[in-house]
Design an enzyme around this catalytic site. Structure first.
Site, PDB file in Angstrom:
ATOM      1  N   GLY A 116       0.691  -1.287   0.024  1.00 24.16           N
ATOM      2  CA  GLY A 116       0.046   0.026  -0.129  1.00 24.16           C
ATOM      3  C   GLY A 116       1.030   1.149   0.045  1.00 24.16           C
ATOM      4  O   GLY A 116       2.037   1.248  -0.356  1.00 24.16           O
ATOM      5  N   ASN A 117       0.330   2.385   0.409  1.00 27.47           N
ATOM      6  CA  ASN A 117       1.314   3.687   0.444  1.00 27.47           C
ATOM      7  C   ASN A 117       0.380   4.614   1.425  1.00 27.47           C
ATOM      8  O   ASN A 117      -0.432   4.365   2.223  1.00 27.47           O
ATOM      9  CB  ASN A 117       1.261   4.295  -0.721  1.00 27.47           C
ATOM     10  CG  ASN A 117      -0.199   4.541  -1.495  1.00 27.47           C
ATOM     11  OD1 ASN A 117      -0.855   5.395  -0.848  1.00 27.47           O
ATOM     12  ND2 ASN A 117      -0.537   3.963  -2.703  1.00 27.47           N
ATOM     13  N   TYR A 118       0.880   5.689   1.711  1.00 25.34           N
ATOM     14  CA  TYR A 118       0.665   6.556   2.725  1.00 25.34           C
ATOM     15  C   TYR A 118      -0.446   7.628   2.577  1.00 25.34           C
ATOM     16  O   TYR A 118      -0.886   8.480   3.227  1.00 25.34           O
ATOM     17  CB  TYR A 118       1.971   7.267   3.097  1.00 25.34           C
ATOM     18  CG  TYR A 118       2.819   6.708   3.766  1.00 25.34           C
ATOM     19  CD1 TYR A 118       2.941   5.918   4.801  1.00 25.34           C
ATOM     20  CD2 TYR A 118       4.219   6.567   3.056  1.00 25.34           C
ATOM     21  CE1 TYR A 118       4.073   5.268   5.403  1.00 25.34           C
ATOM     22  CE2 TYR A 118       5.235   5.986   3.562  1.00 25.34           C
ATOM     23  CZ  TYR A 118       5.161   5.279   4.752  1.00 25.34           C
ATOM     24  OH  TYR A 118       6.208   4.299   4.843  1.00 25.34           O
TER      25      TYR A 118
END
Ligand code: PMT
Length: 406
Positions: free
Chosen positions: A208-210
């Site tokens: 995923g990512n932020y």
């Protein structure tokens, strides 16, 4: 713009309550119908008699009118209003609103509000800068309420800083401009993506990512607030949507986001892709949890479909396509490549090198590049302010397709 508009003016216990008198006069002069609702604390600063004389209506503050047994139904008043303006708003009432407390007529009306709510937090600079106040302001904004930011300057305490209530004429201009823009995207369908995507590695892990979704949700609120039908396709985030004209579609992976966007794309007039979509996904997600071992583990990744690029290829002339680009180096050059490659009308570039820009922040600092390669560098601002500014830009492009330099 304000003629015949029914406005509830909420006044709370601040020294700036004296400015409410001028605000009422100006609103009445513009033809608005003003119903004042005061908290008890507000009466220590200005009398109900002054305000009822100016507004030409009895001032309300209690759920029951003294002695008469008449009930001031908060539900009926909330339904009556075209707009609710709470100015000045103290830190205390702000905190109640952020937490859904309804212990007086004003906070109960707020909780039942169906119309746009404007709020003008006014307090001393130290109270204004307390993290609790910042959090409460952001909470109200996340509910779709519109901040009337305080000015900087001399405060009643003798200190100087942020916390002064905006001047009444500026509040009136803000309301006029709001009603003028309220319906300008009516009949337009706006497709917005937000948040991250999660790509499954096994049943308990993902890539995923932020991305928090804040940028995309701010845009959804801004367009919905101006009458658009908004489809918000969002990856997993902890935000909530405020307006009834936002249809929220929750997805998890890039391929789900692709499918849902493609369903809505043909009928959309404006598309704004703020989502941080994973470019790759594990080729073969494990069916069971991958067990720890002492040897290295390799994952084979396969490319995800590019949603925005596919839209660029299918785009009809009437459709307006906006991409976002988060870069870590050569931001403008990289963004221009994306603008051309994905056949966009506009790209919004944010760089992780700029403090307060990109993932997770309540602010962003961006550069706009349009397809004629006009470049506009914008200062750091709240994501809500940027969203409002993008509605302006896109509106200008749509009404002025011939001559649309930014
Ligand atoms: O959510 P926040 O915490 O508020 O943060 C906002 C943000 C940083 C996520 C946002 O401002 C932003 O920059 N979004 C784009 C993130 C990005 O990395 O974009 P990109 O350079 O990978 O992709 C360019 C464009 O193509 C984007 O509009 C993206 O949505 C789109 N794209 C990318 C890959 C893909 N497979 N499909 C796409 O549609």
């Amino acid at each position: 713009m304000l003629k015949g508009k029914k406005i509830i003016l909420g006044i709370t216990g601040s020294i700036a309550a004296y400015k409410a008198a001028t605000l009422i006069r100006l609103l009445i002069r513009k033809g608005a119908v003003v119903q004042v609702v005061m908290t008890d604390a507000a009466k220590d600063f200005i009398t109900p008699l002054t305000l009822s004389t100016l507004s030409q209506r009895p001032v309300l503050s209690e759920p029951f009118q003294g002695g008469s047994g008449q009930w001031n139904s908060h539900i009926d008043w909330a339904a009556w209003a075209d707009a609710i303006v709470i100015a000045p708003l103290t830190a205390n009432t702000l905190a109640k609103m952020a937490n859904g407390q309804a212990d007086n007529l004003l906070t109960a009306i707020y909780l039942a509000a169906r119309s746009p709510v404007f709020f003008a937090p006014v307090m001393d600079v130290d109270m204004f800068e307390h993290p609790a106040t910042t959090k409460n302001i952001h909470t109200l904004q996340s509910y779709g309420n519109i901040l009337i930011p305080p000015d900087e300057g001399e405060l009643a305490s003798g200190l100087s800083g942020k916390g002064r209530m905006k001047e009444p004429d500026e509040i009136v201009s803000l309301l006029e401009s709001f009603f003028k823009k309220k319906n300008r995207f009516r009949g337009k369908k706006v497709l917005i993506t937000a948040g991250p995507t999660y790509e499954k590695i096994d049943p308990v892990r993902f890539i995923g990512n932020y991305s928090s979704g804040k940028m995309g949700f701010a845009l959804a609120n801004a367009f919905a607030g101006q009458g658009a039908e908004v489809i918000l396709v969002t990856g997993p985030v902890s935000l909530r949507t405020a307006c009834t004209n936002i249809q929220r579609v929750d997805v998890s992976s890039a391929r789900e986001m692709f499918d849902r966007c493609m369903k809505h794309f043909p009928t959309s007039d404006i598309c704004i892709m703020t989502a941080a979509v994973a470019d790759y996904r594990p080729a073969m997600p494990a069916k069971q949890k991958i067990k720890k071992s002492d040897t290295a583990l390799s994952l084979e990744l396969t490319p995800n479909p590019d949603i925005l690029k596919t839209m660029g290829e299918k785009k009809k002339n009437r459709q307006f396509l906006t991409g976002f680009a988060l870069e870590t180096r050569n931001a403008k050059a990289e963004a221009m490549k994306k603008l051309r490659n994905k056949k966009l009308d506009l790209i919004v570039v944010n760089s992780l090198k700029d403090a307060g820009a990109g993932f997770g922040h309540d602010t962003n600092k961006v550069t706009l590049i349009d397809k004629e390669e006009n470049i506009k560098v914008l200062p750091l601002m709240s994501k809500e302010a940027l969203a409002g500014l993008l509605t302006e830009k896109i509106y200008e492009y749509l009404i002025n397709k011939e001559n649309h330099a930014i």
